[in-house]
Design a protein around this motif. Structure first.
Motif, short mmCIF file in Angstrom:
data_model
loop_
_atom_site.label_atom_id
_atom_site.label_comp_id
_atom_site.label_asym_id
_atom_site.label_seq_id
_atom_site.Cartn_x
_atom_site.Cartn_y
_atom_site.Cartn_z
N ILE A 361 0.70 -1.42 -0.22
CA ILE A 361 0.36 -0.36 0.36
C ILE A 361 0.71 1.07 -0.34
O ILE A 361 1.71 1.23 1.06
CB ILE A 361 -0.80 0.10 1.28
N VAL A 362 0.73 2.05 -0.94
CA VAL A 362 1.35 3.92 -1.18
C VAL A 362 0.00 4.58 -0.60
O VAL A 362 -1.37 4.51 -1.04
CB VAL A 362 2.07 3.67 -2.70
N SER A 363 1.23 5.39 0.32
CA SER A 363 0.03 5.87 0.90
C SER A 363 0.35 7.49 0.86
O SER A 363 1.02 7.30 1.13
CB SER A 363 -0.72 6.20 2.52
N ILE A 364 -0.27 8.26 0.26
CA ILE A 364 -0.20 9.98 -0.07
C ILE A 364 -1.09 10.75 0.97
O ILE A 364 -2.27 10.05 1.34
CB ILE A 364 -0.62 10.11 -1.81
N VAL A 365 -0.23 11.53 2.69
CA VAL A 365 -1.04 11.86 3.37
C VAL A 365 -0.83 13.27 2.84
O VAL A 365 0.35 13.48 2.66
CB VAL A 365 -0.56 11.69 4.29
N GLY A 366 -2.22 13.96 3.55
CA GLY A 366 -1.78 15.31 3.47
C GLY A 366 -3.38 16.11 3.91
O GLY A 366 -3.96 14.93 4.32
N ASN A 367 -3.42 17.24 3.96
CA ASN A 367 -4.51 18.36 4.26
C ASN A 367 -5.12 18.45 2.72
O ASN A 367 -4.52 19.23 1.51
CB ASN A 367 -3.72 19.07 5.18
N ASP A 368 -6.48 18.37 3.46
CA ASP A 368 -7.44 18.51 2.15
C ASP A 368 -7.00 18.31 1.05
O ASP A 368 -6.98 19.16 0.21
CB ASP A 368 -7.70 20.26 2.14
N ILE A 369 -6.53 17.14 0.69
CA ILE A 369 -6.02 16.39 -0.68
C ILE A 369 -7.24 16.95 -1.77
O ILE A 369 -6.93 16.66 -2.89
CB ILE A 369 -5.59 15.18 -0.48
N ALA A 370 -8.37 16.28 -0.95
CA ALA A 370 -9.49 16.25 -2.45
C ALA A 370 -9.87 17.75 -2.53
O ALA A 370 -9.82 17.91 -3.78
CB ALA A 370 -10.82 15.67 -1.35
N GLN A 371 -9.85 18.90 -1.75
CA GLN A 371 -9.80 20.01 -1.83
C GLN A 371 -8.71 20.79 -2.98
O GLN A 371 -8.43 21.41 -3.63
CB GLN A 371 -9.72 20.98 -0.59
N THR A 372 -7.26 20.25 -2.81
CA THR A 372 -6.36 20.80 -4.15
C THR A 372 -6.19 20.70 -4.95
O THR A 372 -5.75 19.28 -5.25
CB THR A 372 -5.29 20.94 -3.10
N GLN A 373 -5.83 21.24 -5.98
CA GLN A 373 -6.47 21.09 -7.48
C GLN A 373 -6.30 19.87 -7.88
O GLN A 373 -6.27 19.55 -8.59
CB GLN A 373 -6.68 22.74 -8.30
N ASP A 374 -4.75 20.65 -8.77
CA ASP A 374 -3.97 19.61 -9.16
C ASP A 374 -3.48 18.28 -8.95
O ASP A 374 -2.26 17.45 -9.75
CB ASP A 374 -2.85 20.38 -10.10
N ILE A 375 -4.00 17.92 -7.22
CA ILE A 375 -2.66 16.69 -7.18
C ILE A 375 -3.28 15.32 -7.68
O ILE A 375 -2.34 14.69 -7.89
CB ILE A 375 -3.62 16.54 -5.78
N LEU A 376 -5.10 15.39 -8.05
CA LEU A 376 -5.17 14.05 -8.37
C LEU A 376 -4.49 14.50 -9.98
O LEU A 376 -4.21 12.83 -9.97
CB LEU A 376 -6.21 13.98 -8.40
N SER A 377 -4.19 15.19 -10.88
CA SER A 377 -3.95 14.87 -12.26
C SER A 377 -2.39 14.19 -11.61
O SER A 377 -1.83 13.45 -12.85
CB SER A 377 -4.46 15.99 -12.77
N LYS A 378 -1.87 15.37 -11.14
CA LYS A 378 -0.12 14.52 -11.01
C LYS A 378 0.56 13.47 -10.35
O LYS A 378 0.91 13.10 -10.95
CB LYS A 378 0.01 15.68 -9.85
N LEU A 379 -0.46 13.08 -9.32
CA LEU A 379 -0.66 12.04 -9.33
C LEU A 379 -0.64 11.18 -10.18
O LEU A 379 0.34 9.94 -10.53
CB LEU A 379 -1.86 11.35 -7.85
#
Ligand code: ASP
Ligand code: MG
Length: 424
Positions: A361-379
Protein backbone atom coordinates in the motif's frame (compact mmCIF):
# COMPACT_ATOMS: atom_id res chain seq x y z
CA UNK A 1 22.99 7.67 27.09
CA UNK A 2 25.65 10.36 27.55
CA UNK A 3 23.88 12.40 24.91
CA UNK A 4 20.45 11.73 26.43
CA UNK A 5 21.64 12.95 29.82
CA UNK A 6 22.69 16.23 28.20
CA UNK A 7 19.40 16.56 26.36
CA UNK A 8 17.26 16.12 29.44
CA UNK A 9 19.25 18.59 31.52
CA UNK A 10 19.30 21.39 28.96
CA UNK A 11 16.54 23.16 30.90
CA UNK A 12 14.93 22.77 34.31
CA UNK A 13 11.45 21.92 33.06
CA UNK A 14 10.09 18.92 34.94
CA UNK A 15 10.06 15.84 32.72
CA UNK A 16 9.37 12.16 32.55
CA UNK A 17 11.96 10.32 30.47
CA UNK A 18 10.78 7.09 28.87
CA UNK A 19 13.62 4.83 27.83
CA UNK A 20 13.61 1.91 25.43
CA UNK A 21 16.07 -0.97 25.58
CA UNK A 22 19.61 -0.69 24.16
CA UNK A 23 19.74 -1.09 20.42
CA UNK A 24 19.40 -4.73 19.40
CA UNK A 25 18.51 -6.00 22.87
CA UNK A 26 14.81 -6.67 22.34
CA UNK A 27 15.56 -8.52 19.10
CA UNK A 28 18.03 -10.66 21.01
CA UNK A 29 15.53 -11.31 23.80
CA UNK A 30 13.01 -12.37 21.16
CA UNK A 31 15.52 -14.89 19.81
CA UNK A 32 16.13 -16.23 23.32
CA UNK A 33 12.39 -16.80 23.71
CA UNK A 34 12.22 -18.41 20.26
CA UNK A 35 15.04 -20.81 21.10
CA UNK A 36 13.36 -21.77 24.39
CA UNK A 37 9.99 -22.23 22.72
CA UNK A 38 11.69 -24.75 20.44
CA UNK A 39 13.29 -26.43 23.43
CA UNK A 40 16.78 -25.44 22.30
CA UNK A 41 18.27 -24.54 25.69
CA UNK A 42 21.84 -24.71 24.38
CA UNK A 43 21.18 -22.03 21.86
CA UNK A 44 19.28 -19.87 24.37
CA UNK A 45 22.19 -20.10 26.77
CA UNK A 46 24.65 -19.16 24.06
CA UNK A 47 22.66 -16.04 23.09
CA UNK A 48 22.24 -15.06 26.76
CA UNK A 49 25.99 -15.29 27.40
CA UNK A 50 26.77 -13.23 24.36
CA UNK A 51 24.28 -10.54 25.37
CA UNK A 52 25.67 -10.47 28.89
CA UNK A 53 29.15 -9.84 27.50
CA UNK A 54 27.75 -6.94 25.52
CA UNK A 55 26.29 -5.36 28.66
CA UNK A 56 29.43 -5.66 30.74
CA UNK A 57 31.37 -3.98 27.94
CA UNK A 58 28.68 -1.30 27.67
CA UNK A 59 29.06 -0.50 31.37
CA UNK A 60 32.77 0.18 30.86
CA UNK A 61 32.06 2.84 28.28
CA UNK A 62 29.01 4.26 30.06
CA UNK A 63 30.38 4.69 33.56
CA UNK A 64 33.65 6.11 34.85
CA UNK A 65 33.90 5.33 38.55
CA UNK A 66 34.73 1.90 39.90
CA UNK A 67 32.03 2.12 42.54
CA UNK A 68 29.22 2.77 40.03
CA UNK A 69 30.69 0.21 37.61
CA UNK A 70 30.55 -2.36 40.39
CA UNK A 71 26.93 -1.52 41.12
CA UNK A 72 26.08 -1.74 37.43
CA UNK A 73 27.82 -5.08 36.95
CA UNK A 74 25.96 -6.45 39.93
CA UNK A 75 22.59 -5.31 38.58
CA UNK A 76 23.32 -6.73 35.12
CA UNK A 77 24.49 -10.03 36.58
CA UNK A 78 21.20 -10.31 38.46
CA UNK A 79 19.18 -9.84 35.29
CA UNK A 80 21.24 -12.46 33.46
CA UNK A 81 20.96 -14.80 36.41
CA UNK A 82 17.19 -14.47 35.99
CA UNK A 83 17.46 -15.25 32.25
CA UNK A 84 19.63 -18.26 33.03
CA UNK A 85 17.10 -19.57 35.55
CA UNK A 86 14.39 -19.32 32.92
CA UNK A 87 16.36 -21.64 30.63
CA UNK A 88 16.12 -24.30 33.34
CA UNK A 89 12.39 -24.18 34.02
CA UNK A 90 9.50 -25.06 31.75
CA UNK A 91 8.86 -22.31 29.25
CA UNK A 92 5.54 -20.54 28.64
CA UNK A 93 4.20 -17.34 27.14
CA UNK A 94 4.09 -15.47 30.47
CA UNK A 95 7.78 -16.23 30.97
CA UNK A 96 8.47 -15.04 27.46
CA UNK A 97 6.99 -11.65 28.41
CA UNK A 98 9.29 -11.58 31.43
CA UNK A 99 12.25 -12.20 29.13
CA UNK A 100 11.16 -9.38 26.80
CA UNK A 101 10.92 -6.96 29.73
CA UNK A 102 14.59 -7.30 30.67
CA UNK A 103 15.83 -4.82 28.03
CA UNK A 104 13.97 -1.82 29.39
CA UNK A 105 14.57 -2.83 33.01
CA UNK A 106 18.31 -2.92 32.39
CA UNK A 107 18.56 0.22 30.26
CA UNK A 108 16.72 2.36 32.83
CA UNK A 109 18.78 1.06 35.75
CA UNK A 110 22.02 1.71 33.87
CA UNK A 111 20.91 5.16 32.83
CA UNK A 112 19.89 5.94 36.40
CA UNK A 113 23.37 4.93 37.57
CA UNK A 114 24.94 7.19 34.98
CA UNK A 115 22.80 10.13 36.19
CA UNK A 116 23.80 9.28 39.75
CA UNK A 117 27.46 9.31 38.77
CA UNK A 118 26.97 12.70 37.16
CA UNK A 119 25.23 14.04 40.28
CA UNK A 120 21.94 14.58 38.44
CA UNK A 121 19.00 14.35 40.80
CA UNK A 122 16.23 12.09 39.51
CA UNK A 123 13.76 9.35 40.44
CA UNK A 124 13.53 6.00 38.68
CA UNK A 125 9.83 5.12 38.61
CA UNK A 126 8.88 1.54 37.69
CA UNK A 127 6.51 1.41 34.72
CA UNK A 128 5.13 -1.87 36.05
CA UNK A 129 3.53 0.14 38.85
CA UNK A 130 1.42 2.34 36.57
CA UNK A 131 1.41 1.14 32.95
CA UNK A 132 -1.36 -1.35 32.37
CA UNK A 133 -3.48 -2.90 29.64
CA UNK A 134 -7.02 -4.18 30.03
CA UNK A 135 -8.47 -7.59 29.17
CA UNK A 136 -8.45 -6.60 25.46
CA UNK A 137 -4.77 -5.65 25.70
CA UNK A 138 -5.70 -1.97 25.41
CA UNK A 139 -4.19 0.72 27.65
CA UNK A 140 -6.69 3.13 29.23
CA UNK A 141 -5.47 6.67 29.91
CA UNK A 142 -7.68 7.30 33.01
CA UNK A 143 -6.51 4.05 34.61
CA UNK A 144 -2.87 4.89 33.96
CA UNK A 145 -3.41 8.42 35.25
CA UNK A 146 -4.88 7.14 38.48
CA UNK A 147 -1.81 5.02 39.16
CA UNK A 148 0.80 7.42 37.80
CA UNK A 149 -0.18 10.63 39.59
CA UNK A 150 0.49 9.35 43.13
CA UNK A 151 3.92 8.10 42.01
CA UNK A 152 4.75 11.55 40.62
CA UNK A 153 3.33 13.31 43.67
CA UNK A 154 5.44 11.17 45.97
CA UNK A 155 8.56 12.56 44.27
CA UNK A 156 7.38 16.13 43.76
CA UNK A 157 10.67 17.75 44.71
CA UNK A 158 12.59 15.80 42.06
CA UNK A 159 11.19 16.97 38.72
CA UNK A 160 13.13 14.43 36.66
CA UNK A 161 11.64 10.98 36.32
CA UNK A 162 13.06 8.01 34.45
CA UNK A 163 10.85 5.10 33.47
CA UNK A 164 10.68 2.09 31.16
CA UNK A 165 8.96 2.22 27.79
CA UNK A 166 7.22 -0.79 26.27
CA UNK A 167 6.57 -2.83 29.44
CA UNK A 168 3.33 -2.95 31.39
CA UNK A 169 1.05 -5.23 33.38
CA UNK A 170 -1.88 -7.02 31.83
CA UNK A 171 -5.31 -7.58 33.35
CA UNK A 172 -4.03 -10.68 35.15
CA UNK A 173 -1.29 -8.60 36.76
CA UNK A 174 1.44 -10.33 34.78
CA UNK A 175 4.34 -8.56 33.10
CA UNK A 176 3.36 -7.79 29.51
CA UNK A 177 4.26 -5.28 26.81
CA UNK A 178 2.81 -2.80 24.33
CA UNK A 179 4.16 -4.72 21.32
CA UNK A 180 7.37 -4.10 19.42
CA UNK A 181 8.44 -0.49 19.21
CA UNK A 182 6.01 0.31 22.04
CA UNK A 183 8.18 2.81 23.90
CA UNK A 184 6.70 5.65 21.83
CA UNK A 185 3.30 4.41 22.88
CA UNK A 186 4.34 4.52 26.55
CA UNK A 187 5.58 8.08 26.10
CA UNK A 188 2.34 9.19 24.51
CA UNK A 189 0.24 7.45 27.18
CA UNK A 190 2.32 8.98 29.98
CA UNK A 191 2.14 12.43 28.37
CA UNK A 192 -1.65 12.12 28.11
CA UNK A 193 -2.05 10.69 31.61
CA UNK A 194 0.10 13.37 33.25
CA UNK A 195 -1.27 16.20 31.06
CA UNK A 196 2.21 17.09 29.82
CA UNK A 197 2.75 20.19 27.69
CA UNK A 198 4.59 18.22 25.01
CA UNK A 199 5.56 14.65 24.16
CA UNK A 200 8.99 14.53 22.54
CA UNK A 201 10.03 11.39 20.68
CA UNK A 202 13.80 11.32 20.26
CA UNK A 203 15.01 9.03 17.50
CA UNK A 204 17.92 8.98 15.08
CA UNK A 205 16.32 10.86 12.21
CA UNK A 206 15.31 14.51 12.07
CA UNK A 207 11.55 14.01 12.00
CA UNK A 208 9.05 12.35 9.73
CA UNK A 209 10.24 12.55 6.14
CA UNK A 210 8.17 13.20 3.04
CA UNK A 211 9.10 9.81 1.62
CA UNK A 212 10.88 6.64 2.69
CA UNK A 213 14.59 7.54 3.08
CA UNK A 214 15.54 3.87 2.75
CA UNK A 215 14.09 3.74 -0.74
CA UNK A 216 14.31 7.25 -2.15
CA UNK A 217 17.54 9.24 -2.26
CA UNK A 218 16.34 12.74 -1.59
CA UNK A 219 13.82 13.24 1.18
CA UNK A 220 13.07 16.19 3.44
CA UNK A 221 11.60 16.35 6.95
CA UNK A 222 7.97 17.42 7.19
CA UNK A 223 7.67 20.45 9.49
CA UNK A 224 4.14 19.98 10.70
CA UNK A 225 1.43 17.34 10.64
CA UNK A 226 -1.99 16.93 12.17
CA UNK A 227 -2.65 13.95 14.42
CA UNK A 228 -4.74 12.35 11.67
CA UNK A 229 -2.03 12.75 9.07
CA UNK A 230 0.65 11.42 11.40
CA UNK A 231 -1.48 8.42 12.39
CA UNK A 232 -2.06 7.62 8.73
CA UNK A 233 1.65 7.84 7.92
CA UNK A 234 2.68 5.79 10.94
CA UNK A 235 0.13 3.13 10.18
CA UNK A 236 1.04 2.97 6.51
CA UNK A 237 4.70 2.41 7.03
CA UNK A 238 6.60 5.45 8.28
CA UNK A 239 8.91 3.59 10.64
CA UNK A 240 9.75 6.57 12.83
CA UNK A 241 6.57 6.34 14.88
CA UNK A 242 4.64 3.46 16.43
CA UNK A 243 1.22 3.53 14.69
CA UNK A 244 -0.83 3.36 17.88
CA UNK A 245 1.13 6.05 19.64
CA UNK A 246 -0.86 8.97 18.24
CA UNK A 247 -4.26 8.50 19.88
CA UNK A 248 -3.35 9.12 23.55
CA UNK A 249 -1.62 12.42 22.72
CA UNK A 250 -4.48 13.33 20.42
CA UNK A 251 -7.03 12.50 23.12
CA UNK A 252 -5.49 15.02 25.51
CA UNK A 253 -4.31 17.38 22.76
CA UNK A 254 -0.65 17.04 23.76
CA UNK A 255 1.56 18.13 20.84
CA UNK A 256 4.06 15.49 19.75
CA UNK A 257 7.54 16.42 18.51
CA UNK A 258 9.77 14.04 16.56
CA UNK A 259 13.37 14.99 17.20
CA UNK A 260 16.83 13.69 16.40
CA UNK A 261 19.10 12.70 19.28
CA UNK A 262 22.18 13.04 17.06
CA UNK A 263 21.14 16.51 15.84
CA UNK A 264 19.17 18.07 18.69
CA UNK A 265 18.99 21.51 17.08
CA UNK A 266 17.16 20.29 13.97
CA UNK A 267 13.51 21.38 13.90
CA UNK A 268 12.11 17.88 13.42
CA UNK A 269 8.37 17.36 12.96
CA UNK A 270 5.62 18.82 15.14
CA UNK A 271 2.31 16.97 15.32
CA UNK A 272 -0.64 19.01 16.55
CA UNK A 273 -4.39 19.25 16.42
CA UNK A 274 -4.34 21.54 13.37
CA UNK A 275 -3.07 20.47 9.98
CA UNK A 276 -1.26 23.74 9.27
CA UNK A 277 -0.70 23.89 5.54
CA UNK A 278 -2.82 22.40 2.74
CA UNK A 279 -1.66 19.84 0.18
CA UNK A 280 0.39 16.67 0.02
CA UNK A 281 2.84 16.31 2.88
CA UNK A 282 4.28 12.83 2.76
CA UNK A 283 4.20 9.36 1.27
CA UNK A 284 4.59 6.10 3.12
CA UNK A 285 4.49 2.50 1.98
CA UNK A 286 3.54 -0.68 3.75
CA UNK A 287 4.61 -4.10 2.48
CA UNK A 288 3.27 -7.57 3.08
CA UNK A 289 -0.25 -6.73 1.96
CA UNK A 290 -2.69 -9.32 0.63
CA UNK A 291 -5.49 -8.30 -1.71
CA UNK A 292 -8.68 -10.35 -1.76
CA UNK A 293 -11.23 -9.88 -4.51
CA UNK A 294 -14.73 -11.29 -4.18
CA UNK A 295 -16.86 -11.24 -7.30
CA UNK A 296 -20.52 -12.03 -7.07
CA UNK A 297 -23.00 -11.96 -9.87
CA UNK A 298 -25.68 -11.63 -7.24
CA UNK A 299 -24.28 -8.41 -5.81
CA UNK A 300 -26.10 -6.59 -8.57
CA UNK A 301 -28.82 -4.67 -6.77
CA UNK A 302 -28.31 -6.80 -3.66
CA UNK A 303 -27.98 -5.52 -0.16
CA UNK A 304 -26.26 -7.24 2.73
CA UNK A 305 -23.40 -8.51 0.56
CA UNK A 306 -20.78 -6.27 2.13
CA UNK A 307 -22.00 -7.08 5.61
CA UNK A 308 -21.63 -10.81 5.02
CA UNK A 309 -18.11 -10.31 3.73
CA UNK A 310 -17.07 -8.05 6.62
CA UNK A 311 -18.49 -10.49 9.11
CA UNK A 312 -16.04 -13.13 7.95
CA UNK A 313 -13.11 -10.80 8.65
CA UNK A 314 -14.60 -9.77 11.97
CA UNK A 315 -14.98 -13.39 13.01
CA UNK A 316 -11.25 -13.94 12.52
CA UNK A 317 -10.31 -10.55 14.02
CA UNK A 318 -8.49 -9.61 10.84
CA UNK A 319 -8.56 -5.87 10.15
CA UNK A 320 -9.17 -4.61 6.63
CA UNK A 321 -6.98 -1.70 5.52
CA UNK A 322 -8.23 -0.74 2.08
CA UNK A 323 -11.48 -1.41 0.32
CA UNK A 324 -12.83 -0.68 -3.15
CA UNK A 325 -16.11 -1.81 -4.62
CA UNK A 326 -17.84 -2.00 -7.95
CA UNK A 327 -21.37 -3.10 -8.57
CA UNK A 328 -20.44 -6.78 -8.75
CA UNK A 329 -17.19 -7.08 -6.86
CA UNK A 330 -15.33 -5.93 -3.80
CA UNK A 331 -11.61 -5.85 -3.15
CA UNK A 332 -10.18 -5.60 0.34
CA UNK A 333 -6.65 -5.74 1.70
CA UNK A 334 -5.33 -7.29 4.88
CA UNK A 335 -1.83 -7.51 6.31
CA UNK A 336 -2.33 -10.46 8.62
CA UNK A 337 -2.43 -13.82 6.85
CA UNK A 338 -2.87 -15.91 10.01
CA UNK A 339 -6.42 -16.96 9.08
CA UNK A 340 -6.20 -16.41 5.35
CA UNK A 341 -7.03 -19.98 4.30
CA UNK A 342 -10.11 -20.14 6.56
CA UNK A 343 -11.25 -16.67 5.52
CA UNK A 344 -11.08 -17.61 1.85
CA UNK A 345 -13.03 -20.78 2.50
CA UNK A 346 -15.79 -18.87 4.25
CA UNK A 347 -15.92 -16.24 1.51
CA UNK A 348 -16.28 -18.77 -1.29
CA UNK A 349 -20.05 -19.26 -0.91
CA UNK A 350 -20.48 -15.55 -1.74
CA UNK A 351 -18.72 -15.60 -5.10
CA UNK A 352 -15.42 -16.09 -6.89
CA UNK A 353 -12.50 -15.31 -4.59
CA UNK A 354 -9.10 -14.26 -5.90
CA UNK A 355 -6.04 -13.57 -3.77
CA UNK A 356 -2.96 -11.51 -4.67
CA UNK A 357 -0.05 -11.66 -2.27
CA UNK A 358 3.12 -9.53 -2.06
CA UNK A 359 1.34 -6.26 -2.56
CA UNK A 360 2.21 -2.86 -1.06
CA UNK A 361 0.00 0.00 0.00
CA UNK A 362 1.38 3.39 -0.94
CA UNK A 363 -0.32 6.06 1.06
CA UNK A 364 -0.21 9.70 0.02
CA UNK A 365 -1.01 11.82 3.03
CA UNK A 366 -1.77 15.49 3.33
CA UNK A 367 -4.38 18.02 4.26
CA UNK A 368 -7.47 18.61 2.15
CA UNK A 369 -6.11 16.54 -0.72
CA UNK A 370 -9.57 16.42 -2.23
CA UNK A 371 -9.80 20.20 -2.28
CA UNK A 372 -6.33 20.76 -3.65
CA UNK A 373 -6.89 21.00 -7.35
CA UNK A 374 -4.11 19.44 -9.33
CA UNK A 375 -2.99 16.77 -6.86
CA UNK A 376 -4.91 13.94 -8.44
CA UNK A 377 -3.80 14.79 -11.95
CA UNK A 378 -0.18 15.07 -10.83
CA UNK A 379 -0.54 11.80 -9.00
CA UNK A 380 -1.89 9.83 -11.93
CA UNK A 381 0.53 11.48 -14.35
CA UNK A 382 3.41 10.31 -12.19
CA UNK A 383 1.92 6.84 -11.94
CA UNK A 384 1.48 6.22 -15.66
CA UNK A 385 4.03 3.37 -15.84
CA UNK A 386 2.80 1.64 -12.67
CA UNK A 387 0.21 -1.18 -12.68
CA UNK A 388 -2.02 0.11 -9.88
CA UNK A 389 -4.23 -2.65 -8.49
CA UNK A 390 -6.55 -0.58 -6.24
CA UNK A 391 -7.12 3.09 -5.49
CA UNK A 392 -8.82 4.35 -2.38
CA UNK A 393 -9.73 8.00 -2.25
CA UNK A 394 -12.39 10.01 -0.49
CA UNK A 395 -12.54 8.02 2.74
CA UNK A 396 -10.79 10.85 4.53
CA UNK A 397 -9.60 14.30 3.58
CA UNK A 398 -6.06 13.30 4.36
CA UNK A 399 -5.29 10.35 2.23
CA UNK A 400 -5.13 8.65 -1.15
CA UNK A 401 -4.04 5.02 -1.00
CA UNK A 402 -2.82 2.87 -3.86
CA UNK A 403 -2.21 -0.83 -3.97
CA UNK A 404 0.68 -1.97 -6.14
CA UNK A 405 2.73 -5.15 -6.48
CA UNK A 406 5.61 -4.91 -3.96
CA UNK A 407 8.11 -5.29 -6.79
CA UNK A 408 6.96 -1.87 -8.06
CA UNK A 409 7.35 -0.08 -4.75
CA UNK A 410 10.77 1.47 -5.22
CA UNK A 411 9.89 2.67 -8.69
CA UNK A 412 6.56 4.09 -7.51
CA UNK A 413 8.02 5.97 -4.53
CA UNK A 414 10.64 7.52 -6.78
CA UNK A 415 8.10 8.55 -9.40
CA UNK A 416 5.90 10.14 -6.73
CA UNK A 417 8.85 11.90 -5.14
CA UNK A 418 9.46 13.65 -8.42
CA UNK A 419 5.85 14.08 -9.47
CA UNK A 420 4.47 15.40 -6.18
CA UNK A 421 7.47 17.00 -4.49
CA UNK A 422 9.78 17.76 -7.41
CA UNK A 423 12.55 15.83 -5.66
CA UNK A 424 14.76 13.35 -7.45
N1 ASP B 1 12.53 -2.24 23.10
C1 ASP B 1 11.24 -2.42 22.49
C2 ASP B 1 11.40 -2.94 21.08
O1 ASP B 1 12.50 -3.02 20.58
C3 ASP B 1 10.41 -1.19 22.54
C4 ASP B 1 10.93 -0.03 21.72
O2 ASP B 1 12.06 -0.04 21.23
O3 ASP B 1 10.19 0.94 21.57
O4 ASP B 1 10.44 -3.26 20.47
MG1 MG C 1 13.35 0.61 19.87
Amino acid sequence: MHQVAQLITRDNEPKIVVLSALSGTTNTLVSIGDALAKGDKEKAKQIIDQLEGHYHAFILSLLLKDATRDKANKIISEHFEFLNIITRISFNEALNKDILAQGELMSTKLFSLYLEEQGIKHALIPALEFMSIDANDEPQVPVIRQKLMPVLDANKEVGLFITQGYICRNSKGEVDNLKRGGSDYTASLVAAAANCTVCEIWTDIDGMHNNDPRVVEKTVPVEQLSFEEAAELAYFGAKILHPTCIWPAQLEKVPVKLLNTMQPEAAGTVITQEAGSVGVKAIAAKDGIIAINIKSSRMLLAYGFLRKIFEVFEKYRTPIDMITTSEVAVSVTIDNDQFLATIIKELEPFGTVEVDKEQSIVSIVGNDIAQTQDILSKLFDALKPVPVRMVSYGGSKHNVSLLIPSGEKQHTLKLLNKGLFGLN
